[in-house]
Design a protein around this motif. Structure first.
Motif, PDB file in Angstrom:
ATOM      1  N   ALA A 126       0.821  -1.555   0.041  1.00 28.12           N
ATOM      2  CA  ALA A 126      -0.573  -0.044   0.550  1.00 28.12           C
ATOM      3  C   ALA A 126       0.452   1.073  -0.246  1.00 28.12           C
ATOM      4  O   ALA A 126       0.604   2.275  -0.800  1.00 28.12           O
ATOM      5  N   GLU A 127       1.706   1.078   1.025  1.00 26.34           N
ATOM      6  CA  GLU A 127       2.924   2.103   0.709  1.00 26.34           C
ATOM      7  C   GLU A 127       3.710   2.566  -0.305  1.00 26.34           C
ATOM      8  O   GLU A 127       3.660   3.987  -0.972  1.00 26.34           O
ATOM      9  N   GLN A 128       4.003   1.600  -1.163  1.00 31.92           N
ATOM     10  CA  GLN A 128       4.615   2.243  -2.537  1.00 31.92           C
ATOM     11  C   GLN A 128       4.190   2.496  -3.619  1.00 31.92           C
ATOM     12  O   GLN A 128       4.366   2.678  -4.727  1.00 31.92           O
ATOM     13  N   VAL A 129       2.719   1.518  -3.462  1.00 34.15           N
ATOM     14  CA  VAL A 129       1.722   2.359  -4.289  1.00 34.15           C
ATOM     15  C   VAL A 129       1.313   3.725  -3.931  1.00 34.15           C
ATOM     16  O   VAL A 129       1.438   4.158  -4.973  1.00 34.15           O
ATOM     17  N   ALA A 130       1.467   4.136  -2.918  1.00 34.10           N
ATOM     18  CA  ALA A 130       0.750   5.968  -2.247  1.00 34.10           C
ATOM     19  C   ALA A 130       1.841   6.539  -3.098  1.00 34.10           C
ATOM     20  O   ALA A 130       1.897   7.343  -3.545  1.00 34.10           O
TER      21      ALA A 130
END
Length: 436
Positions: A104-108
């Motif tokens: 999720a952090e990488q996508v954000a």
């Protein structure tokens, strides 16, 4: 529409290929470069009937692609699905959410435009809100709507489950996310598939509650099978008699050596731990877990008892190693409890499974087990035979041919696939589950 699927494992690969079949442009991204290279060449790393053709067709038509570049996969996507693993955390049984939060952090961080971030992975209730907080903290400048869209895919029939599901669950408080998911699932609206639109928390809990209920149903009929044996009743007639009640239903009332696989064991455990942490313990689920684990361990003792109390020096054929047919998945399979115990007790095993032997070799003891090329080869010269997985090809085996191949006459059918009368007529001492 265009989506990215983060994770090229079972859920991500099947879901990505099926969305592509719906006409969506799908980019599947994974950190495993070797897996991505194989998928680009059309080589499927898992066994799932029909998946190879589906992937090949959509690769050819350029609706499906595979990459290790997450930023490229996310760029221009209407929605990004998280389909990463949530294994049981070592030590406490809670779901390990580190992969979900990392993805999720990488996508954000990679996102350039507003998008919908959808959790496809099976996660405990409350995870979606934590993802929501995480992406808002990482990208306060960007509108990232969060949703939960749990999968209900059965290994061995996953494509049919995706294309013709019992229901689709969409959990979000964002109207934009709800509309994007409705557009993605439009082909299912056209065939009047029920769509359950609800909150993130409710969607997360629906998935766990469904798996826990099915696991309890399996465990219930297994306990009834034991009672039938003690009372001289027939568990199949019991299952039919109660299954005809519309409030109960016929499915998942098949006795056996216990449930396994990638979902039920870890999901029941995660639900039990989550319920405990929230102060609302799920006692039925906790008991289901304990009863199922004990049952799998007890199956080896049934084999030993049927062989006269000792299997030392005996040659035993084992048919089926995977947790269910039509998959190569060995996770929490009953064979992982039965086979090592028989080897420890001194038996010499010859095993055959149509799809799972490569995975089995990595999980079962290297010594004491030989792998055969077919069922009759496994049975050749055996003193006893144990059927652990109900592959269709085992159902069709001739009792007379089995008897001619074996040296002994003991058969333990732990899935009740054979007719007791036919097995006895062939000269076997036949043992099954829950039948007199």
């Amino acid at each position: 529409m265009r989506i990215a699927m983060v994770g090229a494992g079972y859920v991500g690969l099947v879901s990505g290929a099926c969305f592509a079949e719906f006409g969506v442009e799908v980019r599947v991204v994974d950190t495993d470069a070797a897996r991505i290279a194989a998928l680009r060449e059309g080589r499927i790393p898992i066994y799932e009937p029909g998946l190879d053709r589906l992937v090949a067709d959509n690769l050819r038509d350029r609706r499906l692609s595979f990459t290790t570049d997450l930023a490229a996969a996310v760029r221009g996507a209407d929605a990004v699905f998280l389909a990463v693993g949530t294994p049981s955390r070592r030590g406490d049984g809670h779901a390990d959410l580190s992969y979900v939060f990392a993805a999720a952090e990488q996508v954000a961080r990679a996102a350039e435009d507003p998008l919908v971030l959808v959790t496809k992975s099976t996660v405990p209730v409350g995870t979606g809100r934590r993802v929501q907080e995480l992406v808002r903290r990482v990208r306060p400048d960007l509108d990232i709507a969060v949703a939960s869209n749990p999968e209900f895919l059965r290994e061995g029939s996953a494509i049919g489950d995706f294309m013709r599901p019992d229901r689709v669950v969409i959990g979000t408080d964002s109207e934009r996310a709800r509309e994007v998911l409705r557009r993605l699932y439009r082909p299912l609206y056209l065939i009047e598939t029920p769509i359950v639109a609800t909150s993130i928390e409710t969607a997360e809990l629906i998935k766990y509650a469904a798996n826990a209920f099915l696991a309890m149903k399996i465990t219930f009929i297994n306990e009834m099978a034991d009672l039938c044996e003690a009372a001289g009743a027939d568990v199949h007639d019991v299952a039919r008699g109660i299954g005809l009640d519309g409030r109960i239903g016929r499915k998942f009332l098949h006795p056996g050596p216990g449930y396994g696989g990638s979902c039920f064991p870890k999901d029941t455990l995660a639900l039990a731990r989550t319920a405990q942490s929230l102060g609302a313990p799920a006692r039925l689920v906790e008991t289901t877990i304990a009863v199922n684990e004990a049952r799998k361990a007890r199956m080896a003792e049934r084999v030993i008892a049927a062989c006269g109390g000792s299997v030392a020096g005996l040659a035993i054929a084992v048919l089926g190693l995977t947790f269910k047919p039509e998959t190569d998945d060995m996770r929490d399979a009953p064979s992982l409890a039965v086979v090592p115990r028989l080897v420890e007790a001194g038996a010499r095993l010859r095993a055959f499974d149509p799809a799972g032997m490569e995975n089995a070799r990595a999980l079962l003891p290297a010594a004491g087990i030989e792998y055969a090329a077919g069922a009759l080869e496994a049975a050749q010269g055996a003193d006893a035979l144990v059927l652990l997985t109900e592959w269709n090809e085992f159902r069709a085996l001739s009792p007379d041919r089995l008897r001619a191949a074996m040296r002994g006459d003991v058969v333990l059918d732990l899935r009740n696939v054979w007719d007791p009368a036919a097995m006895r007529e062939a000269g076997f001492r036949y043992h099954s589950i829950g039948r007199p």
